[in-house]
Design a protein around this motif. Sequence first.
Motif, PDB file in Angstrom:
ATOM      1  N   ASP A  23      55.257  16.687  13.496  1.00 51.47           N
ATOM      2  CA  ASP A  23      55.533  15.925  12.268  1.00 51.47           C
ATOM      3  C   ASP A  23      56.862  16.350  11.641  1.00 51.47           C
ATOM      4  N   PRO A  24      58.005  15.969  12.236  1.00 53.72           N
ATOM      5  CA  PRO A  24      58.118  15.177  13.463  1.00 53.72           C
ATOM      6  C   PRO A  24      58.310  16.085  14.686  1.00 53.72           C
ATOM      7  N   ILE A  25      58.256  15.466  15.849  1.00 54.64           N
ATOM      8  CA  ILE A  25      58.514  16.198  17.095  1.00 54.64           C
ATOM      9  C   ILE A  25      59.981  16.643  17.115  1.00 54.64           C
ATOM     10  N   HIS A  26      60.232  17.834  17.671  1.00 48.25           N
ATOM     11  CA  HIS A  26      61.610  18.322  17.837  1.00 48.25           C
ATOM     12  C   HIS A  26      61.691  19.117  19.140  1.00 48.25           C
ATOM     13  N   TYR A  27      62.884  19.578  19.489  1.00 46.12           N
ATOM     14  CA  TYR A  27      63.036  20.182  20.815  1.00 46.12           C
ATOM     15  C   TYR A  27      62.321  21.516  20.949  1.00 46.12           C
ATOM     16  N   ILE A  30      59.177  20.707  22.664  1.00 42.84           N
ATOM     17  CA  ILE A  30      59.413  20.469  24.094  1.00 42.84           C
ATOM     18  C   ILE A  30      59.534  21.801  24.830  1.00 42.84           C
ATOM     19  N   ARG A  60      53.816  13.687   7.147  1.00 41.41           N
ATOM     20  CA  ARG A  60      54.692  12.547   6.872  1.00 41.41           C
ATOM     21  C   ARG A  60      54.368  11.400   7.820  1.00 41.41           C
ATOM     22  N   ILE A  61      54.026  11.761   9.033  1.00 39.42           N
ATOM     23  CA  ILE A  61      53.697  10.753  10.049  1.00 39.42           C
ATOM     24  C   ILE A  61      52.200  10.905  10.317  1.00 39.42           C
ATOM     25  N   ASP A  65      50.168   7.859  14.859  1.00 35.32           N
ATOM     26  CA  ASP A  65      51.567   7.656  15.244  1.00 35.32           C
ATOM     27  C   ASP A  65      52.132   8.888  15.938  1.00 35.32           C
ATOM     28  N   ILE A  68      50.811   8.709  19.569  1.00 34.61           N
ATOM     29  CA  ILE A  68      51.475   7.738  20.455  1.00 34.61           C
ATOM     30  C   ILE A  68      52.647   8.389  21.188  1.00 34.61           C
ATOM     31  N   ILE A  69      53.392   9.231  20.468  1.00 30.80           N
ATOM     32  CA  ILE A  69      54.532   9.909  21.097  1.00 30.80           C
ATOM     33  C   ILE A  69      54.050  11.002  22.042  1.00 30.80           C
ATOM     34  N   VAL A 142      63.775  20.269  10.255  1.00 39.48           N
ATOM     35  CA  VAL A 142      64.148  18.889  10.563  1.00 39.48           C
ATOM     36  C   VAL A 142      63.973  18.026   9.307  1.00 39.48           C
ATOM     37  N   ILE A 143      62.846  18.227   8.634  1.00 42.49           N
ATOM     38  CA  ILE A 143      62.571  17.458   7.425  1.00 42.49           C
ATOM     39  C   ILE A 143      63.654  17.669   6.377  1.00 42.49           C
ATOM     40  N   PHE A 146      66.412  15.288   6.439  1.00 39.12           N
ATOM     41  CA  PHE A 146      66.184  13.868   6.151  1.00 39.12           C
ATOM     42  C   PHE A 146      66.172  13.591   4.637  1.00 39.12           C
TER      43      PHE A 146
END
Lengths: 146, 146
Positions: A23-27, A30, A60-61, A65, A68-69, A142-143, A146
């Motif tokens: 929330d959200p995905i980041h590297y 990964i 946030r997400i 959702d 799905i990712i 990351v947030i 934004f």
Amino acid sequence: MNIEDYLSNNKNRPIAFVHMCLDPIHYGHINIIKEAKKYGNVVIGLMTDEAMLGYKRKPRINFEDRLIICEELKPVSYIFPLDGINYASVAEKYKFEYFLHGDDWKSNIQSDSRKKLIEVMKNWGGVVIDVPYTKGISSTEVISKF
Amino acid sequence: MNIEDYLSNNKNRPIAFVHMCLDPIHYGHINIIKEAKKYGNVVIGLMTDEAMLGYKRKPRINFEDRLIICEELKPVSYIFPLDGINYASVAEKYKFEYFLHGDDWKSNIQSDSRKKLIEVMKNWGGVVIDVPYTKGISSTEVISKF
């Protein structure tokens, strides 16, 4: 396929379990997922919205959702919703061979959960793996952009 | 493998091309990528930071970090950096069989690029596919939640 069926099939073992919010995905996510893939089939415990509210912050997400990712990530074999941070009870239920987490949890709010988990996993030879935290990235960071 | 080698191998045809920013990735991207997969091998033109600055906004997540996530998406066969929105020239260079985009571009800043693209792709029988825009989601909307 439900998680019991997936995990009871020996072809799917060993399991390398990772829990995350995405929330959200980041590297950084990964990186840890790729690391997990070295140990076995990657199973993700995706934090539910309610679980996030309970220990982190309002998502946030929303869960659907984020799911799905997550479903489209190559190294991921199975995903199930995780409704809290009682990792020891989840690990005990499913007898994960490996339980990976960023090593930041040694010193944050999750440190007690980690200690309990290490003890419990010894019962079936399961191993907790602390993955070096990916520097310079977190969902919070990351947030903040934004 | 560079893009020329990838695209010159007939085994990799037909190509379903999609361009995106992934800043950040959301389920609308997954929808269009899955749709593209129905047409052929999915090639992503990932907008460079400079390209984003030129037609959209300053990227929040830099190119390398957006790439790391894109590389792990199951339906994606190949990714290359896209340095602008001159789609017709890119399509002409690589002779994509299919060029997919959310149908919002019929009426936004990219509408002229789209019209030019449709004309150019007729030269080799290539087809532009406008995918119904995923309602309720865009990177801008995701950003507004952060």
